[in-house]
Design a protein around this motif. Structure first.
Motif: not given
Length: 320
Positions: A268-291
């Motif tokens: 998905v990064l390779e497909v969308f990264w350089k598209e001028p109409w694309f606004g970016g990513f909020f990946w799911w997800d990053w925990s408040t308490e990591l393993y």
């Protein structure tokens, strides 16, 4: 309004009151920053009793307090992170929030629910303004409500009275075309859990091919409304077969597969990264308490800390 490109992570989901204000949460936020992330979506929820209830309430045993939110936003900003505040409504009966709604003829229930929703949202819009949050999410995957155009326009108008930054709505993958009022928000968001693998263990190249029709569809949506597209949620677990069902969190018996998760991210990064109409990513997800980092090899959740997918994100976020 200045356009942005979001290198982001979702942070803080499925935590209860107090969990943002721990040493573990502060350490986790620092490690999130080290991935090259520039944004967090600070995502938390409260409840309505059932999917067909009309009252949204503050759960004093669970819902993040304003004190929690203020603490998390201030710590994020100290690290140089931008913040998208993302309040969400869930149904306590465990029915997915996309089902929240009523028959069309139940106008009194619709009006009661939207009034409660506006009250809920306006509180956090005001808080987002006071904390100078950089973006505000007005809803997440509320599919069964989206046809209520005039009601959503009223939601947006009231939010803008309280919050003067950019706003985004988080649609669900495959349902984006059902939102007729995207012209009233600043960014079009979606939970992009598109199943781009044909089978478990799929290659990056096949996933990239399967992203192409998604990209074409979202480009048309951008052209219709002239708004950037943001993946407000995207990701998959590090478990075999999860790229065929990236939304899955229930099949905990699946074997760990870091490569499949990393391939999903890479594609998905390779497909969308350089598209001028694309606004970016909020990946799911990053925990408040990591393993512990050494436990990454046996972890089959969405978190990417210490996994191959983290290296993929770091490469794009820090080097591209």
């Amino acid at each position: 309004m200045q356009e942005i490109f979001i290198k982001g992570m979702t942070y803080g989901w499925d935590r209860k009151r107090g969990d943002y204000r721990t040493e573990e949460a502060i350490d986790s936020l620092k490690k999130l920053k080290e991935t090259g992330s520039e944004w967090i979506a600070l995502s938390f929820y409260t409840y309505q009793e059932t999917y067909c209830s009309t009252e949204i309430f503050f759960d004093y045993n669970h819902t993040m307090t304003d004190r929690d939110i203020i603490f998390a936003v201030e710590r994020a900003k100290e690290l140089g992170l931008k913040v998208c505040l993302k309040p969400v409504v869930n149904s306590r009966d465990r029915i997915w929030r996309a089902r929240i709604g009523f028959p069309d003829e139940a106008e009194d229930k619709w009006q009661a629910w939207f009034q409660s929703y506006r009250h809920f949202l306006n509180h956090y819009a005001e808080l987002a303004e006071e904390l100078e949050c950089d973006m505000f999410t007005i809803g997440c995957e509320m599919v069964a409500t989206e046809h209520r155009v005039s009601d959503w326009k009223q939601v947006i108008a009231e939010v803008r009275e309280h919050y003067h930054g950019p706003i985004i709505y988080n649609a669900n993958h495959g349902k984006e075309e059902g939102v007729a009022w995207f012209n009233h928000v600043d960014y079009i968001g979606t939970s992009a859990y598109y199943p781009v693998a044909d089978k478990p263990g799929e290659s990056v190249e096949v996933m990239k091919e399967n992203w192409q029709p998604v990209k074409e569809k979202l480009l048309k949506l951008h052209e219709k409304f002239n708004k950037p597209i943001v993946f407000v949620e995207i990701g998959c677990r590090s478990a075999k077969g999860c790229a065929t069902m990236p939304w899955d969190f229930e099949h905990v018996d699946l074997p760990v597969d870091q490569d499949e998760q990393a391939n999903f991210y890479q594609s998905v990064l390779e497909v969308f990264w350089k598209e001028p109409w694309f606004g970016g990513f909020f990946w799911w997800d990053w925990s408040t308490e990591l393993y512990p980092k050494k436990a990454a090899a046996s972890n089959c959740g969405f978190d990417i800390y210490g996994k191959k997918a983290e290296a993929v994100v770091r490469n794009f976020y820090l080097n591209k």
